[in-house]
Every structure is written in C-alpha cells, then in structure tokens.
Design a protein around this motif. Structure first.
Motif, PDB file in Angstrom:
ATOM      1  N   HIS A   1       7.823   0.848  -7.115  1.00  0.00           N
ATOM      2  CA  HIS A   1       7.155  -0.328  -6.568  1.00  0.00           C
ATOM      3  C   HIS A   1       5.795   0.055  -5.988  1.00  0.00           C
ATOM      4  CE1 HIS A   1       7.652  -4.096  -3.781  1.00  0.00           C
ATOM      5  NE2 HIS A   1       6.577  -4.160  -4.522  1.00  0.00           N
TER       6      HIS A   1
ATOM      7  N   GLY B   1       5.315  -7.699   0.905  1.00  0.00           N
ATOM      8  CA  GLY B   1       6.562  -7.433   0.190  1.00  0.00           C
ATOM      9  C   GLY B   1       6.850  -5.943   0.081  1.00  0.00           C
ATOM     10  N   LEU B   2       5.815  -5.148  -0.164  1.00  0.00           N
ATOM     11  CA  LEU B   2       5.986  -3.704  -0.259  1.00  0.00           C
ATOM     12  C   LEU B   2       6.408  -3.107   1.081  1.00  0.00           C
ATOM     13  CD1 LEU B   2       5.673  -1.183  -2.074  1.00  0.00           C
ATOM     14  CD2 LEU B   2       3.338  -1.021  -1.214  1.00  0.00           C
TER      15      LEU B   2
ATOM     16  N   SER C   1      13.217  -1.618   4.324  1.00  0.00           N
ATOM     17  CA  SER C   1      14.631  -1.714   3.950  1.00  0.00           C
ATOM     18  C   SER C   1      15.163  -0.395   3.402  1.00  0.00           C
ATOM     19  CB  SER C   1      14.847  -2.834   2.933  1.00  0.00           C
ATOM     20  OG  SER C   1      14.340  -2.468   1.669  1.00  0.00           O
ATOM     21  N   VAL C   2      14.309   0.372   2.734  1.00  0.00           N
ATOM     22  CA  VAL C   2      14.748   1.638   2.149  1.00  0.00           C
ATOM     23  C   VAL C   2      14.644   2.789   3.148  1.00  0.00           C
ATOM     24  CG1 VAL C   2      14.206   3.367   0.375  1.00  0.00           C
ATOM     25  CG2 VAL C   2      14.211   0.963  -0.208  1.00  0.00           C
TER      26      VAL C   2
ATOM     27  N   PHE D   1      11.675   2.133  -4.638  1.00  0.00           N
ATOM     28  CA  PHE D   1      10.540   1.951  -3.745  1.00  0.00           C
ATOM     29  C   PHE D   1       9.316   2.704  -4.257  1.00  0.00           C
ATOM     30  CE2 PHE D   1       8.006   3.564  -0.172  1.00  0.00           C
ATOM     31  CZ  PHE D   1       7.449   2.359   0.229  1.00  0.00           C
TER      32      PHE D   1
ATOM     33  N   HIS E   1      10.009  -3.907   1.580  1.00  0.00           N
ATOM     34  CA  HIS E   1      10.822  -3.037   0.726  1.00  0.00           C
ATOM     35  C   HIS E   1      10.917  -1.646   1.336  1.00  0.00           C
ATOM     36  CE1 HIS E   1      11.558  -1.506  -3.681  1.00  0.00           C
ATOM     37  NE2 HIS E   1      12.549  -1.196  -2.866  1.00  0.00           N
TER      38      HIS E   1
END
Length: 89
Positions: A23, A58-59, A65-66, A20, A62
């Motif tokens: 990213h 999208g970030l 989710s993390v 992450f 992400h």
C-alpha cells in the motif's frame, strides 16, 4: 498455545505488514505520477495534493491498524473480553 496457532498468528501479522508495505509503495508511486501529471498539464493550479491528502489519511489508518493501535483489538482482546463478560453473568 499450540505451535501451529503461533505460526498462523505470525503468518497473519506478516501478511498484514506486507499488505501495508505494498500500500505504501503504491501510494508513493501513484502520487509521484499525479504530481508530474499536475505539473505538466495543469496550468491553473495545483490539485495533486487533494488525492495525496485523502489517500494519506487511509494510509495512516492502515499503518496504525497494522503497526500500532490495531494490536489493542486483536483476537486475544476479543477472547479476553468475551471471557470477562461471561464471568460477570
């Protein structure tokens, strides 16, 4: 839970967090670059915010989710649900 299992779970979490962060850094650097390209070469209008917005979604997904909601559906959740359904039958 075995010590080895705890280590492997912690290692997976650290890898996910590292992914992450990478990213996020790439997102920032690329979008700064796109901003300057847009500023220098585009005289008609600003377009850099289109990829910024799309990639930003999208970030955020992400990151969630993390760091957030991803914990709701981890392996423990799956194991508990499997046991729950097996006990019902």
């Amino acid at each position: 839970m075995e010590k080895n299992e705890k280590y492997l779970r912690a290692e997976r979490k650290v890898r996910a967090l590292k992914g992450f962060y990478i990213h996020l850094i790439v997102f920032i650097l690329v979008n700064i670059g796109l901003f300057f390209i847009d500023l220098i070469f585009s005289h008609d209008g600003m377009w850099f915010y289109y990829p910024l917005f799309g990639w930003g979604i999208g970030l955020i997904a992400h990151g969630i989710s993390v760091l957030g909601f991803g914990r709701l559906f981890d392996e423990d959740w799956e194991k508990k649900k499997i046991e729950e359904f097996m006990n019902k039958d």
